[in-house]
Design an enzyme around this catalytic site. Structure first.
Site, PDB file in Angstrom:
ATOM      1  N   LYS A  48       0.835  -1.200   0.000  1.00 45.18           N
ATOM      2  CA  LYS A  48       0.000   0.000   0.000  1.00 45.18           C
ATOM      3  C   LYS A  48       0.871   1.251   0.000  1.00 45.18           C
ATOM      4  CE  LYS A  48      -0.424  -0.570   4.997  1.00 45.18           C
ATOM      5  NZ  LYS A  48      -1.332  -0.739   6.143  1.00 45.18           N
ATOM      6  N   TYR A 264      14.977  29.088  12.325  1.00 46.73           N
ATOM      7  CA  TYR A 264      13.786  29.711  12.882  1.00 46.73           C
ATOM      8  C   TYR A 264      13.701  29.501  14.389  1.00 46.73           C
ATOM      9  CZ  TYR A 264      11.822  30.491   8.218  1.00 46.73           C
ATOM     10  OH  TYR A 264      11.593  30.919   6.938  1.00 46.73           O
TER      11      TYR A 264
END
Length: 384
Positions: A48, A264
């Site tokens: 999958k 950041y």
């Protein structure tokens, strides 16, 4: 060797990075798992999510060449893709039967894992010519018939109601923790429910379930993460050959002075003068934001030329910073490749540093990396 690029004009010179998939290792992992199966038990494959993010066509062909004949996917669209590549495969849809989609399943030769009375009624009413799997819940409480619903179905089949079952299955909740009592509890429940449908082949074990031993193997196992090189459980023997290597380019090398922050939020401050490599991978690429570091928390580590490279500061959308202070300057240069995970840093380690699991990391990888397939029969079995 097969190279796939996201754009027609892409070349190795301008790729942000590359994902190398070792198809020989993938095939070897399947064969090793198949070799662990109890007598009379077969080994399928969970493919999958585009073979866990690695690309379905090359991986499916490698698994088929290794001997795999039964495949499990999540959605009918994924099932149809498997059918296109492997016309003779047996394909099960783990998400069950989608409303109004029985004709699509039949046209593509897909077998739904029926997990509710409504799905069973729809499959029967559609007059679909294919058999189906029966999904029973033994404790994970997601999809699947309850014990009462399974008993009612068994009674209806005894009365002659039509339903051709090719498999009865359930899913283990705690197989990655071998000592968890729930494993034995689920095994007992599954045996009892399967006994209601004598003669129907049974499937309980995922990757981790295979390593719980032959009692869990029944007639068919459906490994997933172990095929792709992820460690399936706490058992060391569940660590198979690494299949995926993610390497990304260095964009820039610069000096970070002692006391200067980076990234950041200025969450990391250099404790000394450091050399920094900015690399072309961020959370938009599936290198998770939580893999970054702070002054009090270590982050993920990359690898270059025999050196571990600690992450510095926050991972941003398109780039990340790593400490290259100990790497020779003629090696850590603009354009060089740094391994984020692969043969030197495992995908499970990188995922753990980001507070997650290898499954999420593999299936989150973005589309800005070139895919390189090695070890396929067509290239003579080259390995990275």
């Amino acid at each position: 060797m097969i190279d796939n690029h996201s754009g027609a004009s892409a070349t190795p010179l301008i790729d942000n990075g590359r994902i190398t998939v070792d198809l020989a290792a993938l095939a070897a992992n399947w064969q090793r798992l198949a070799g662990l199966m109890a007598e009379g038990a077969a080994c399928g494959a969970a493919v999958k999510a585009d073979c866990y993010g690695l690309g379905d066509a090359p991986c499916l062909q490698a698994l088929w060449a290794a001997g795999c004949r039964t495949y499990f996917v999540a959605t009918p669209q994924e099932g149809a893709a498997v059918r296109r590549h492997l016309p003779d495969a047996t394909v099960y849809i783990l998400n069950g039967l989608y409303p109004g989609a029985a004709g699509f399943y039949a046209a593509n030769g897909l077998r739904p894992c029926l997990g509710s009375p409504d799905e069973i009624a729809d499959w029967r009413n559609a007059g679909a010519p294919l058999p189906a799997a029966l999904h029973v819940d033994t404790g994970i409480s997601r999809l699947g018939l309850t014990a009462e619903e399974a008993s009612a179905l068994a009674a209806s089949l005894a009365d002659g109601s039509p339903l051709e079952l090719s498999l009865i299955m359930s899913h283990l909740a705690c197989a990655d923790a071998p000592g968890d009592r729930m494993n034995q509890a689920q095994l007992a429940r599954f045996r009892a429910l399967a006994d209601l449908f004598p003669g129907v082949p049974r499937s309980l074990a995922n990757s981790a379930g295979i390593f719980l031993g032959p009692d869990f193997h029944f007639e068919l196992a459906r490994p997933g993460i172990a095929l792709y090189g992820g460690q399936a459980s706490a058992m060391e023997e569940s660590r198979l050959d690494p299949v995926v290597t993610l390497e990304v380019r260095i964009l820039q090398v610069h000096t970070l002075p002692k006391g200067a922050p980076i990234g950041y939020g200025a969450t990391f401050t250099a404790p000394r003068d450091m050399r920094v490599a900015m690399v072309a991978a961020g959370y938009a690429d599936g290198f998770l934001r939580a893999a970054g570091s702070t002054d009090s928390k270590a982050g993920a580590e990359a690898w270059l030329a025999g050196h571990r490279l600690p992450a510095l500061g926050r991972v941003s959308m398109d780039m990340s910073a790593f400490d290259i202070s100990d790497v020779p300057e003629d090696i850590a240069v603009r354009g060089a490749f740094v391994e984020l995970f692969g043969r030197n840093v495992s995908v499970d380690e990188t995922a753990s540093r980001a507070g997650t699991i290898g499954y999420e990391l593999l299936t989150s990888l973005g589309h800005r990396f070139a895919h390189r397939y090695v070890g396929a029969p067509s290239d003579g079995g080259e390995r990275p």
